[in-house]
Design a protein around this motif. Sequence first.
Motif, PDB file in Angstrom:
ATOM      1  N   GLU A   7       0.711  -1.349   0.108  1.00  0.00           N
ATOM      2  CA  GLU A   7       0.128   0.031  -0.004  1.00  0.00           C
ATOM      3  C   GLU A   7       0.752   1.453  -0.034  1.00  0.00           C
ATOM      4  O   GLU A   7       0.350   2.457   0.233  1.00  0.00           O
ATOM      5  CB  GLU A   7      -0.998  -0.042   0.932  1.00  0.00           C
ATOM      6  N   LYS A  47       7.132   0.744  12.052  1.00  0.00           N
ATOM      7  CA  LYS A  47       6.198   1.629  12.670  1.00  0.00           C
ATOM      8  C   LYS A  47       5.960   2.889  12.136  1.00  0.00           C
ATOM      9  O   LYS A  47       4.804   2.956  12.080  1.00  0.00           O
ATOM     10  CB  LYS A  47       6.893   1.734  14.185  1.00  0.00           C
ATOM     11  N   GLU A  50       3.282   1.853   9.338  1.00  0.00           N
ATOM     12  CA  GLU A  50       1.914   1.596   9.952  1.00  0.00           C
ATOM     13  C   GLU A  50       1.223   2.920  10.428  1.00  0.00           C
ATOM     14  O   GLU A  50       0.116   3.297  10.132  1.00  0.00           O
ATOM     15  CB  GLU A  50       1.952   0.625  11.166  1.00  0.00           C
ATOM     16  N   ALA A  51       2.021   3.996  10.843  1.00  0.00           N
ATOM     17  CA  ALA A  51       1.411   5.269  11.227  1.00  0.00           C
ATOM     18  C   ALA A  51       1.099   6.082   9.854  1.00  0.00           C
ATOM     19  O   ALA A  51       0.143   6.551   9.780  1.00  0.00           O
ATOM     20  CB  ALA A  51       2.580   6.040  12.053  1.00  0.00           C
ATOM     21  N   TYR A  53       0.042   4.722   7.199  1.00  0.00           N
ATOM     22  CA  TYR A  53      -1.394   4.146   6.782  1.00  0.00           C
ATOM     23  C   TYR A  53      -2.434   4.550   7.555  1.00  0.00           C
ATOM     24  O   TYR A  53      -3.505   4.490   7.199  1.00  0.00           O
ATOM     25  CB  TYR A  53      -1.156   2.542   6.742  1.00  0.00           C
ATOM     26  N   TYR A  54      -2.239   4.220   9.135  1.00  0.00           N
ATOM     27  CA  TYR A  54      -3.382   4.797   9.665  1.00  0.00           C
ATOM     28  C   TYR A  54      -3.762   6.287   9.637  1.00  0.00           C
ATOM     29  O   TYR A  54      -4.905   6.552   9.691  1.00  0.00           O
ATOM     30  CB  TYR A  54      -2.808   4.493  11.128  1.00  0.00           C
ATOM     31  N   LEU A  55      -2.847   7.123   9.584  1.00  0.00           N
ATOM     32  CA  LEU A  55      -3.189   8.635   9.089  1.00  0.00           C
ATOM     33  C   LEU A  55      -3.906   8.725   7.926  1.00  0.00           C
ATOM     34  O   LEU A  55      -4.880   9.452   7.753  1.00  0.00           O
ATOM     35  CB  LEU A  55      -1.841   9.162   9.152  1.00  0.00           C
ATOM     36  N   ARG A  56      -3.500   7.793   6.762  1.00  0.00           N
ATOM     37  CA  ARG A  56      -4.264   8.068   5.652  1.00  0.00           C
ATOM     38  C   ARG A  56      -5.595   7.549   5.803  1.00  0.00           C
ATOM     39  O   ARG A  56      -6.526   7.954   5.204  1.00  0.00           O
ATOM     40  CB  ARG A  56      -3.562   7.088   4.534  1.00  0.00           C
ATOM     41  N   LYS A  57      -5.853   6.360   6.519  1.00  0.00           N
ATOM     42  CA  LYS A  57      -7.333   5.797   6.567  1.00  0.00           C
ATOM     43  C   LYS A  57      -7.904   7.029   7.497  1.00  0.00           C
ATOM     44  O   LYS A  57      -9.320   7.109   7.276  1.00  0.00           O
ATOM     45  CB  LYS A  57      -7.094   4.604   7.401  1.00  0.00           C
ATOM     46  N   TYR A  58      -7.389   7.435   8.462  1.00  0.00           N
ATOM     47  CA  TYR A  58      -8.150   8.518   9.349  1.00  0.00           C
ATOM     48  C   TYR A  58      -8.627   9.668   8.615  1.00  0.00           C
ATOM     49  O   TYR A  58      -9.781  10.158   8.385  1.00  0.00           O
ATOM     50  CB  TYR A  58      -7.384   8.870  10.555  1.00  0.00           C
TER      51      TYR A  58
END
Length: 71
Positions: A7, A47, A50-51, A53-58
Amino acid sequence: LLYLGKEYPKGEDYFKDRLKKAFIKNKDVTDPEQIKALIARGQFVIKELEALYYLRKYRAMKQRYYDDKNE
């Protein structure tokens, strides 16, 4: 890392090439302390990805559920 690279914003192929270069560059490392440092760097990269990707999802979820009322 390969799984997380699927991703990657610049594309999976770009990520795979960079990852392969990093592994080839360090293939001859034999010092245990340096190997530990390289593993720690890899875990740091995991890490950070992952951060990212989580920011992009948020951000995507926020855009779906909250309209900008100022427009």
